[in-house]
Motif scaffolding. Structure first.
Motif, short mmCIF file in Angstrom:
data_model
loop_
_atom_site.label_atom_id
_atom_site.label_comp_id
_atom_site.label_asym_id
_atom_site.label_seq_id
_atom_site.Cartn_x
_atom_site.Cartn_y
_atom_site.Cartn_z
N ASN A 103 8.14 37.24 6.42
CA ASN A 103 6.97 36.68 7.11
C ASN A 103 6.01 36.04 6.12
O ASN A 103 6.08 36.26 4.91
N ILE A 104 5.14 35.21 6.66
CA ILE A 104 3.95 34.77 5.90
C ILE A 104 2.74 34.94 6.81
O ILE A 104 2.87 35.07 8.04
N HIS A 105 1.59 34.92 6.17
CA HIS A 105 0.32 34.95 6.90
C HIS A 105 -0.34 33.58 6.79
O HIS A 105 -0.09 32.84 5.84
N PHE A 106 -1.17 33.25 7.75
CA PHE A 106 -2.05 32.09 7.61
C PHE A 106 -3.43 32.52 8.07
O PHE A 106 -3.59 33.02 9.19
N GLU A 107 -4.40 32.35 7.19
CA GLU A 107 -5.78 32.76 7.50
C GLU A 107 -6.61 31.48 7.56
O GLU A 107 -7.08 30.98 6.53
N PRO A 108 -6.77 30.90 8.77
CA PRO A 108 -7.32 29.55 8.88
C PRO A 108 -8.69 29.41 8.21
O PRO A 108 -8.98 28.39 7.59
N THR A 109 -9.51 30.42 8.35
CA THR A 109 -10.86 30.36 7.75
C THR A 109 -11.34 31.77 7.49
O THR A 109 -10.87 32.73 8.12
N ASN A 110 -12.26 31.90 6.54
CA ASN A 110 -12.93 33.20 6.39
C ASN A 110 -14.41 33.09 6.78
O ASN A 110 -15.18 34.02 6.57
N LEU A 111 -14.79 31.96 7.37
CA LEU A 111 -16.14 31.85 7.94
C LEU A 111 -16.16 32.72 9.20
O LEU A 111 -15.23 32.66 10.01
N CYS A 112 -17.21 33.50 9.34
CA CYS A 112 -17.19 34.46 10.45
C CYS A 112 -18.60 34.72 10.98
O CYS A 112 -19.53 34.88 10.20
N VAL A 113 -18.70 34.76 12.29
CA VAL A 113 -20.00 35.03 12.91
C VAL A 113 -20.40 36.50 12.78
O VAL A 113 -21.56 36.84 12.98
N PRO B 63 -20.47 34.12 5.59
CA PRO B 63 -21.31 33.67 6.72
C PRO B 63 -21.02 32.19 7.04
O PRO B 63 -20.62 31.42 6.15
N PRO B 64 -21.22 31.78 8.30
CA PRO B 64 -20.78 30.46 8.76
C PRO B 64 -21.23 29.26 7.92
O PRO B 64 -20.52 28.27 7.86
N LYS B 65 -22.39 29.32 7.29
CA LYS B 65 -22.82 28.12 6.54
C LYS B 65 -22.37 28.14 5.07
O LYS B 65 -22.78 27.30 4.28
N SER B 66 -21.51 29.07 4.72
CA SER B 66 -21.11 29.19 3.31
C SER B 66 -20.24 28.00 2.87
O SER B 66 -19.60 27.35 3.69
N SER B 67 -20.24 27.77 1.56
CA SER B 67 -19.46 26.67 0.99
C SER B 67 -18.31 27.23 0.17
O SER B 67 -18.22 28.45 -0.05
N GLU B 68 -17.51 26.29 -0.34
CA GLU B 68 -16.39 26.69 -1.20
C GLU B 68 -16.90 27.47 -2.41
O GLU B 68 -16.27 28.43 -2.85
N ALA B 69 -18.07 27.05 -2.91
CA ALA B 69 -18.63 27.73 -4.08
C ALA B 69 -18.97 29.18 -3.77
O ALA B 69 -19.00 30.04 -4.66
N ASP B 70 -19.20 29.47 -2.50
CA ASP B 70 -19.48 30.86 -2.09
C ASP B 70 -18.20 31.65 -1.83
O ASP B 70 -18.24 32.82 -1.43
#
Ligand code: SF4
Length: 365
Positions: A58-68, A79-86
């Protein structure tokens, strides 16, 4: 002497396949010696699965780690407004396509999709993602979206849970992973995962899914601020749903890992506690057929050891495609070859069997 008598009585009950009460489950946690638990858990798992143990590709796919949400145990979310640098990411469908195309047809059987709860995404996003995956890799089993993600999809799109699930199924969803369960006890859930889908919603998503012919899995996050009674309560709620639907395939205890989260002051439990937990789960949760030691959370050595404590599944090859546990203190780049998993299982004197997502046997190596 009283302890010995009680162990003998429980041993008889287990032998006769009689269901344990919550009080008896609690006793197993608090009083039963680990060697006794090991012995009984092996007895029960061998009645169900003989000398066999499973793995998959199997593999996993984690579309985003931005989360409400902001679960206190979670090292993964931003947090939702975070950037790549975060440390945030939000993959496109093209990113996913590239990933999938890097695996030759036949090299995988399953893709596991879970991630943060993105503020703007409703069921339409879930449908589009399912359709996209099925359009390029129709042969893969698509296990996607925790009950927490699905309940948010439904809320965002103003539909009920049944409609959300029906639409996802029509778009290609094959089954639901077990994440987001954490601990069902409302007080503990409020402390560690306040805000996200409460226990009754998590359970309802799974029950509705089972009614629609989707099977699913269930996790339990342990070793943080919960007590043994709350673990028994968690398993009891799952046992009740399973009695009605039979739709859970596997139970997956997940040890709380303490790196980089808001509960990092808490120590992690040690291996003996993990093994006790697997054994009690095998004995108390008598109607969910498979017990998984998710090696990408626990490490392969301890997951292999758990095969002697009632576990019959090590999960899959993973191929360094999940960051949920590596960000929290699990193995840094979780990857296991088929040979590695087979050898781990053989090292415990068991027969390795590749499975599909429904636990049908795929080979007899
Ligand atoms: S556990 Fe899930 S819902 Fe909670 S903060 Fe992490 S990603 Fe978000």
């Amino acid at each position: 002497m009283i302890l010995e008598q009680e162990l003998a009585r429980l041993g008889e009950k287990i032998l006769e396949k009689q269901r344990l009460t919550p009080e008896e489950g609690l006793f197993l946690y608090t009083d039963a010696p680990l060697p006794w638990l090991k012995n009984k858990a092996v007895e029960v798992r061998e009645k169900r699965h003989a000398n066999e143990a499973y793995y998959n590709r199997n593999i996993h796919f984690e579309p985003t780690n931005l989360c409400v949400y902001a679960c206190k145990f979670c090292a993964f979310y931003r947090p939702p407004k975070s950037s790549e640098a975060d440390g945030a990411w939000d993959y496109s469908f093209e990113d996913l396509q590239k990933k999938l195309e890097s695996y030759p047809v036949g090299s995988l059987t399953e893709i596991h999709v879970t991630g943060g709860v993105h503020p703007d995404r409703g069921v339409e996003y879930g449908e589009a993602l399912c359709r996209f995956i099925k359009s390029i890799r129709p042969e893969l089993h698509l296990k996607a979206f925790t009950a927490v993600e699905i309940s948010y999809f439904a809320k965002k799109s103003h539909v009920d849970l049944k409609e959300a699930l029906q639409r996802l199924k029509q778009a290609g969803l094959d089954s639901i992973p077990g994440g987001g369960a954490e601990i069902f006890d409302p007080e503990i859930r409020k402390v560690i995962a306040g805000g996200k889908a409460p226990a009754h919603t998590w359970l309802e998503v799974h029950e509705r899914a089972h009614e629609l012919g989707l099977f699913s899995n269930a996790t339990m996050l342990y070793g943080h601020v919960e007590n043994y009674g709350q673990r028994i309560d968690h398993m009891l709620r799952l046992r009740d749903v399973q009695d009605r639907t039979g739709g859970f395939k596997s139970f997956i205890p997940l040890r709380y890992r303490n790196e980089s989260n808001a509960l990092s002051r808490l120590p992690e439990v040690g291996p003996e506690e993990d093994l006790r937990n697997y054994a009690v789960a095998r004995l108390f949760l008598d109607n969910i057929p498979h017990l998984k030691a998710y090696w990408a959370m626990l490490g392969l050595a301890l997951a292999t050891e758990a095969l002697d404590y009632g576990v019959d599944d090590l999960d899959g090859t993973v191929d360094d495609t999940t960051r949920i546990y590596s960000m929290a203190g699990g193995p840094a780049h979780p990857t296991a070859s088929v040979e590695f998993l087979q050898n781990a299982i053989r090292s415990k004197g068991r027969i390795p069997l590749e499975r599909d997502s429904q636990y049908r046997k795929l080979n007899f190596s």
